[in-house]
Design an enzyme around this catalytic site. Structure first.
Site, mmCIF file in Angstrom:
data_model
loop_
_atom_site.group_PDB
_atom_site.id
_atom_site.type_symbol
_atom_site.label_atom_id
_atom_site.label_comp_id
_atom_site.label_asym_id
_atom_site.label_seq_id
_atom_site.Cartn_x
_atom_site.Cartn_y
_atom_site.Cartn_z
ATOM 1 N N GLU A 139 0.839 -1.196 -0.083
ATOM 2 C CA GLU A 139 0.047 -0.050 -0.105
ATOM 3 C C GLU A 139 0.618 1.234 0.304
ATOM 4 O OE1 GLU A 139 -2.792 0.212 -0.674
ATOM 5 O OE2 GLU A 139 -3.575 -1.843 -0.105
ATOM 6 N N TYR B 211 -6.781 6.592 3.952
ATOM 7 C CA TYR B 211 -6.881 5.345 2.637
ATOM 8 C C TYR B 211 -6.239 4.267 3.227
ATOM 9 C CZ TYR B 211 -5.482 2.353 -0.884
ATOM 10 O OH TYR B 211 -5.290 1.274 -1.566
ATOM 11 N N ASP C 173 -9.443 5.855 -2.859
ATOM 12 C CA ASP C 173 -8.560 6.489 -3.589
ATOM 13 C C ASP C 173 -9.042 6.824 -4.922
ATOM 14 O OD1 ASP C 173 -9.260 4.096 -5.066
ATOM 15 O OD2 ASP C 173 -7.160 3.481 -5.641
#
Length: 346
Positions: free
Chosen positions: A33, A116, A134
DNA sequence: GACACGTGGGG
DNA sequence: TCCCCAAGTGT
């Protein structure tokens, strides 16, 4: 069938076989991520493999030096991600015995983990129903519901987060989150979306109202400032050079570079020869200064247009903190410096 | 809350 | 060429 069911059905049949989708180990999900923030998957994949190989566990990452982590991050950009990755690895190791926190609130407090990423990790690894929003998700939702609120406005960010949160499948939040993003990445793309094969085409309002091309709406465009960088490439006895660390709060923080003279405009030979930096380094010793590239190299960043000139300083003088040319590859450097080093023939 | 932070690929 | 943008975050 509702939005999330339809989407998940499509996802399970069409998802890509990505390296971090093999299991839900939070260390690996976290790493992926962070790497993927504002970064294309194709660009991130080699870095994911490099990091997993060199740092198989969070303890390995925590034990490393920041310089070493940044060297591995070199070329990926947004280097604060690399610094924060390392910082957080150490933090989790010392404060949580290396065990990843399993709740959204604790995750979000960690350096480099925002709304996020905390949502992504908590949903994918711990099955918590937090919508990960996102750019993909904003685009998919904006189009599906035909919403023209600018996605990057304060109002838009809040709105799309709430909307995504309403739509999430609480039974499989991780799958839902990845399904929306995958649709945005593969079908509902910014340009030329593949609406004819979209699983949501029948209910998509932007498709119905023919607003696919104008939604999502984004406000304000960025402006680039011009900067002029002059790097002093010392070549000492054809064997050594000088590198310094960029410690100031600026681009490329904590990466290394050749000693830099930044000027207001394009510099000439005289500006370099008469510079304090050069004179302080070299004193009264003999040198020759050559302009390496005839035309300044233009390096474009999101907010800056940097014109780069390399000046080669040949000398026989032994300088303090000189580095052997063969060791230069051990330092993390910005991409234009790396390109120069690779092309430079002593 | 607006703005800065990288790099590379596509249209 | 130039602009957009790509699994955002920190200040």
């Amino acid at each position: 069938m509702d939005f999330s069911k339809q989407l998940i059905l499509w996802y399970l049949q069409n998802k890509r076989d990505l390296p971090w989708r093999k299991d839900t180990n939070p260390y690996q999900i976290w790493l992926s991520e962070i790497i993927l923030q504002q970064t294309r998957i194709s660009q991130g994949i080699p870095y994911y493999f490099k990091f997993i190989r060199k740092y198989p566990t969070i303890f390995d990452l925590a034990s490393a030096e920041e310089d070493e982590v940044l060297k591995l991050w070199q070329g990926l950009g947004y280097y604060s991600r690399g610094r924060n990755l390392h910082h957080t690895a150490r933090y989790i190791t010392t404060h949580f015995n290396g065990i990843f926190p399993n709740d959204f609130k604790t995750l979000k407090k960690l350096r480099g983990i925002g709304d996020y990423t905390a949502s992504a990790i908590s949903s994918i690894c711990f099955n918590q129903a937090h919508a990960a929003v996102d750019g993909n998700v904003q685009r998919v939702l904006a189009r599906f519901f035909n919403i023209n609120t600018p996605v990057n406005s304060t109002k838009g960010i809040k709105y799309f987060k709430e909307l995504a949160q309403e739509l999430i499948d609480p039974a499989q939040p991780g799958t839902y989150n990845q399904a929306v993003m995958e649709l945005g990445a593969l079908i509902c793309t910014p340009k030329n979306p593949q609406c004819t094969v979209c699983p949501l085409q029948e209910a998509c309002k932007a498709l119905k109202h023919k607003t696919i091309e104008i939604i999502p709406v984004k406000e304000k465009k960025i402006r680039r400032r011009k900067r002029f960088f002059n790097f002093l490439v010392f070549n000492i006895n054809n064997s050594s050079t000088l590198l310094v660390k960029r410690t100031e709060k600026d681009i490329w923080q904590n990466l290394f570079q050749f000693p830099l003279i930044e000027t207001k405009n394009e510099a000439g030979l005289k500006d370099i020869v008469q510079s304090d930096l050069l004179n302080n380094l070299i004193g009264t010793n003999e040198i020759t200064v050559e302009q390496q590239n005839f035309k300044p190299l233009v390096h474009k960043l999101t907010h800056q247009d940097i014109q780069i000139q390399f000046w080669v300083i040949k000398t026989q003088t032994t300088l303090k903190n000189a580095i052997k040319w063969k060791n230069v590859i051990n330092f993390a450097v910005p991409t234009p410096i790396d390109n120069f080093i690779k092309s430079y023939q002593k």
